[in-house]
Design a protein around this motif. Sequence first.
Motif, PDB file in Angstrom:
ATOM      1  N   ASP A   3       0.823  -1.198   0.000  1.00  0.00           N
ATOM      2  CA  ASP A   3       0.000   0.000   0.000  1.00  0.00           C
ATOM      3  C   ASP A   3       0.868   1.264   0.000  1.00  0.00           C
ATOM      4  OD1 ASP A   3      -2.249  -1.540   0.019  1.00  0.00           O
ATOM      5  OD2 ASP A   3      -2.526  -1.441   2.195  1.00  0.00           O
ATOM      6  N   ILE A   4       1.945   1.220   0.780  1.00  0.00           N
ATOM      7  CA  ILE A   4       2.849   2.373   0.836  1.00  0.00           C
ATOM      8  C   ILE A   4       3.517   2.594  -0.515  1.00  0.00           C
ATOM      9  CG2 ILE A   4       4.968   3.271   1.879  1.00  0.00           C
ATOM     10  CD1 ILE A   4       4.184   1.913   4.463  1.00  0.00           C
ATOM     11  N   TRP A   5       3.952   1.501  -1.128  1.00  0.00           N
ATOM     12  CA  TRP A   5       4.616   1.608  -2.428  1.00  0.00           C
ATOM     13  C   TRP A   5       3.672   2.169  -3.493  1.00  0.00           C
ATOM     14  CZ3 TRP A   5       9.075   2.219  -4.423  1.00  0.00           C
ATOM     15  CH2 TRP A   5       9.317   1.938  -5.771  1.00  0.00           C
ATOM     16  N   SER A   6       2.447   1.689  -3.490  1.00  0.00           N
ATOM     17  CA  SER A   6       1.475   2.192  -4.470  1.00  0.00           C
ATOM     18  C   SER A   6       1.146   3.655  -4.205  1.00  0.00           C
ATOM     19  CB  SER A   6       0.201   1.345  -4.435  1.00  0.00           C
ATOM     20  OG  SER A   6      -0.414   1.409  -3.158  1.00  0.00           O
ATOM     21  N   PHE A   7       1.092   4.022  -2.911  1.00  0.00           N
ATOM     22  CA  PHE A   7       0.844   5.417  -2.560  1.00  0.00           C
ATOM     23  C   PHE A   7       1.980   6.312  -3.061  1.00  0.00           C
ATOM     24  CE2 PHE A   7       2.002   8.808   0.393  1.00  0.00           C
ATOM     25  CZ  PHE A   7       0.885   9.613   0.325  1.00  0.00           C
ATOM     26  N   LEU A   8       3.220   5.871  -2.851  1.00  0.00           N
ATOM     27  CA  LEU A   8       4.375   6.657  -3.296  1.00  0.00           C
ATOM     28  C   LEU A   8       4.369   6.825  -4.811  1.00  0.00           C
ATOM     29  CD1 LEU A   8       7.222   5.229  -1.024  1.00  0.00           C
ATOM     30  CD2 LEU A   8       6.083   7.443  -0.827  1.00  0.00           C
ATOM     31  N   GLN A   9       4.016   5.757  -5.526  1.00  0.00           N
ATOM     32  CA  GLN A   9       3.949   5.853  -6.985  1.00  0.00           C
ATOM     33  C   GLN A   9       2.867   6.841  -7.425  1.00  0.00           C
ATOM     34  OE1 GLN A   9       3.523   1.594  -7.897  1.00  0.00           O
ATOM     35  NE2 GLN A   9       5.481   1.702  -8.980  1.00  0.00           N
ATOM     36  N   GLU A  10       1.741   6.804  -6.720  1.00  0.00           N
ATOM     37  CA  GLU A  10       0.619   7.673  -7.074  1.00  0.00           C
ATOM     38  C   GLU A  10       0.916   9.135  -6.785  1.00  0.00           C
ATOM     39  OE1 GLU A  10      -3.991   8.486  -5.602  1.00  0.00           O
ATOM     40  OE2 GLU A  10      -2.949   6.627  -5.046  1.00  0.00           O
ATOM     41  N   ARG A  11       1.576   9.401  -5.647  1.00  0.00           N
ATOM     42  CA  ARG A  11       1.814  10.783  -5.224  1.00  0.00           C
ATOM     43  C   ARG A  11       3.228  11.269  -5.534  1.00  0.00           C
ATOM     44  NH1 ARG A  11      -2.183  12.611  -1.735  1.00  0.00           N
ATOM     45  NH2 ARG A  11      -1.198  14.618  -2.168  1.00  0.00           N
ATOM     46  N   MET A  12       3.998  10.526  -6.307  1.00  0.00           N
ATOM     47  CA  MET A  12       5.386  10.883  -6.583  1.00  0.00           C
ATOM     48  C   MET A  12       5.536  12.293  -7.161  1.00  0.00           C
ATOM     49  SD  MET A  12       8.457  10.059  -6.131  1.00  0.00           S
ATOM     50  CE  MET A  12       8.206   8.361  -5.585  1.00  0.00           C
ATOM     51  N   PRO A  13       4.674  12.728  -8.104  1.00  0.00           N
ATOM     52  CA  PRO A  13       4.809  14.111  -8.601  1.00  0.00           C
ATOM     53  C   PRO A  13       4.710  15.149  -7.487  1.00  0.00           C
ATOM     54  CG  PRO A  13       3.398  12.837 -10.053  1.00  0.00           C
ATOM     55  CD  PRO A  13       3.631  11.992  -8.849  1.00  0.00           C
ATOM     56  N   ASP A  14       3.769  14.950  -6.550  1.00  0.00           N
ATOM     57  CA  ASP A  14       3.620  15.889  -5.436  1.00  0.00           C
ATOM     58  C   ASP A  14       4.838  15.845  -4.518  1.00  0.00           C
ATOM     59  OD1 ASP A  14       1.111  16.569  -6.370  1.00  0.00           O
ATOM     60  OD2 ASP A  14       0.085  15.073  -5.132  1.00  0.00           O
ATOM     61  N   ILE A  15       5.361  14.649  -4.281  1.00  0.00           N
ATOM     62  CA  ILE A  15       6.532  14.496  -3.414  1.00  0.00           C
ATOM     63  C   ILE A  15       7.742  15.169  -4.041  1.00  0.00           C
ATOM     64  CG2 ILE A  15       8.133  12.829  -2.405  1.00  0.00           C
ATOM     65  CD1 ILE A  15       5.754  10.886  -2.158  1.00  0.00           C
ATOM     66  N   LEU A  16       7.935  14.985  -5.331  1.00  0.00           N
ATOM     67  CA  LEU A  16       9.073  15.599  -6.013  1.00  0.00           C
ATOM     68  C   LEU A  16       8.950  17.124  -6.036  1.00  0.00           C
ATOM     69  CD1 LEU A  16       9.593  13.158  -9.031  1.00  0.00           C
ATOM     70  CD2 LEU A  16      10.947  13.335  -6.927  1.00  0.00           C
ATOM     71  N   THR A  17       7.736  17.627  -6.196  1.00  0.00           N
ATOM     72  CA  THR A  17       7.520  19.072  -6.152  1.00  0.00           C
ATOM     73  C   THR A  17       7.858  19.631  -4.779  1.00  0.00           C
ATOM     74  OG1 THR A  17       5.769  18.982  -7.831  1.00  0.00           O
ATOM     75  CG2 THR A  17       5.806  20.914  -6.385  1.00  0.00           C
ATOM     76  N   ALA A  18       7.388  18.948  -3.744  1.00  0.00           N
ATOM     77  CA  ALA A  18       7.687  19.377  -2.369  1.00  0.00           C
ATOM     78  C   ALA A  18       9.185  19.315  -2.093  1.00  0.00           C
ATOM     79  CB  ALA A  18       6.930  18.501  -1.376  1.00  0.00           C
ATOM     80  N   LEU A  19       9.839  18.265  -2.607  1.00  0.00           N
ATOM     81  CA  LEU A  19      11.284  18.129  -2.415  1.00  0.00           C
ATOM     82  C   LEU A  19      12.027  19.268  -3.103  1.00  0.00           C
ATOM     83  CD1 LEU A  19      13.708  16.478  -1.423  1.00  0.00           C
ATOM     84  CD2 LEU A  19      13.572  15.150  -3.543  1.00  0.00           C
ATOM     85  N   ARG A  20      11.605  19.608  -4.317  1.00  0.00           N
ATOM     86  CA  ARG A  20      12.250  20.704  -5.047  1.00  0.00           C
ATOM     87  C   ARG A  20      12.079  22.029  -4.301  1.00  0.00           C
ATOM     88  NH1 ARG A  20       9.494  20.388  -9.278  1.00  0.00           N
ATOM     89  NH2 ARG A  20       8.147  22.210  -8.996  1.00  0.00           N
ATOM     90  N   GLU A  21      10.886  22.282  -3.796  1.00  0.00           N
ATOM     91  CA  GLU A  21      10.651  23.513  -3.039  1.00  0.00           C
ATOM     92  C   GLU A  21      11.508  23.555  -1.781  1.00  0.00           C
ATOM     93  OE1 GLU A  21       5.929  24.095  -4.353  1.00  0.00           O
ATOM     94  OE2 GLU A  21       6.472  23.194  -2.420  1.00  0.00           O
ATOM     95  N   HIS A  22      11.628  22.408  -1.123  1.00  0.00           N
ATOM     96  CA  HIS A  22      12.423  22.324   0.097  1.00  0.00           C
ATOM     97  C   HIS A  22      13.894  22.594  -0.214  1.00  0.00           C
ATOM     98  CE1 HIS A  22      11.868  20.978   4.321  1.00  0.00           C
ATOM     99  NE2 HIS A  22      13.192  20.839   4.268  1.00  0.00           N
ATOM    100  N   LEU A  23      14.371  22.043  -1.319  1.00  0.00           N
ATOM    101  CA  LEU A  23      15.765  22.267  -1.722  1.00  0.00           C
ATOM    102  C   LEU A  23      16.019  23.738  -2.021  1.00  0.00           C
ATOM    103  CD1 LEU A  23      16.475  19.185  -4.031  1.00  0.00           C
ATOM    104  CD2 LEU A  23      17.733  19.806  -1.950  1.00  0.00           C
ATOM    105  N   VAL A  24      15.084  24.378  -2.725  1.00  0.00           N
ATOM    106  CA  VAL A  24      15.251  25.793  -3.073  1.00  0.00           C
ATOM    107  C   VAL A  24      15.319  26.653  -1.816  1.00  0.00           C
ATOM    108  CG1 VAL A  24      14.117  27.782  -4.143  1.00  0.00           C
ATOM    109  CG2 VAL A  24      14.193  25.600  -5.354  1.00  0.00           C
ATOM    110  N   ILE A  25      14.404  26.412  -0.891  1.00  0.00           N
ATOM    111  CA  ILE A  25      14.368  27.199   0.349  1.00  0.00           C
ATOM    112  C   ILE A  25      15.646  26.984   1.160  1.00  0.00           C
ATOM    113  CG2 ILE A  25      13.173  27.516   2.549  1.00  0.00           C
ATOM    114  CD1 ILE A  25      10.596  26.620   1.080  1.00  0.00           C
ATOM    115  N   SER A  26      16.016  25.728   1.369  1.00  0.00           N
ATOM    116  CA  SER A  26      17.180  25.403   2.200  1.00  0.00           C
ATOM    117  C   SER A  26      18.476  25.888   1.560  1.00  0.00           C
ATOM    118  CB  SER A  26      17.243  23.895   2.445  1.00  0.00           C
ATOM    119  OG  SER A  26      16.066  23.419   3.060  1.00  0.00           O
ATOM    120  N   PHE A  27      18.649  25.564   0.269  1.00  0.00           N
ATOM    121  CA  PHE A  27      19.887  25.919  -0.426  1.00  0.00           C
ATOM    122  C   PHE A  27      20.061  27.434  -0.482  1.00  0.00           C
ATOM    123  CE2 PHE A  27      22.324  26.796  -4.336  1.00  0.00           C
ATOM    124  CZ  PHE A  27      23.474  26.055  -4.066  1.00  0.00           C
TER     125      PHE A  27
END
Length: 219
Positions: A3-27
């Motif tokens: 279930d977790i794996w399928s959730f990650l696959q489904e929400r991966m675009p949102d996770i990657l967007t959040a990761l990119r925003e986090h990198l921009v803010i932190s960096f």
Amino acid sequence: MADIWSFLQERMPDILTALREHLVISFSSIVLGSIVAIPLGVALVYNRVRWVNTTVFFIANLLQTVPSLALLAVLIPLLGIGIKPAVLALLLYAIMPILRNTYDGFQAVDQHVLESATGMGYGTLQRILSIQLPLSLPYIMSGIRITTVYIISWATLATLIGAGGLGQLIVSGMGVNKPELIFAGAIGAVLLAFVANWLLGLLENWLSGKFGRTGGVKA
């Protein structure tokens, strides 16, 4: 687990967007904080007016004691919401550890080495760039690495003022009772901190090898 794996696959675009925003803010916060703190630390080493050093370190320490949410709230009327106030707040938090480590690193350089450099005709700028900066590099990089870990952690609060980042996943997960979202945001921040610390360690080793640990004056 499936279930977790399928959730990650489904929400991966949102996770990657959040990761990119986090990198921009932190960096952005860490780079800007370093641009401010490192030259300021060097200037304080050469400053002979004691009260100026005391005042600067007092202000930098004071900024560290202000709660994150309080600082973000203060900046909203000035800069509104979004990435700008988040970056500024985190930049202010980044100054103290980098400033302190830069100052201590330059102060730790053996005075006999500096006297030898002066005797060889080195000017102040030459001593800073060729001797003090390479020798204080471990101190400076240690400050940057510690700051990076803290900033990545604190950046999760940036979502509360509309800056996004991995904190958005955590807040959203709490709002809709989705442990998977909370897990993705929290683990993402932890992994990002580990990876950033590791990469900065590699950068420190490369810089140490490139510029040497003995500075520009050879015995």
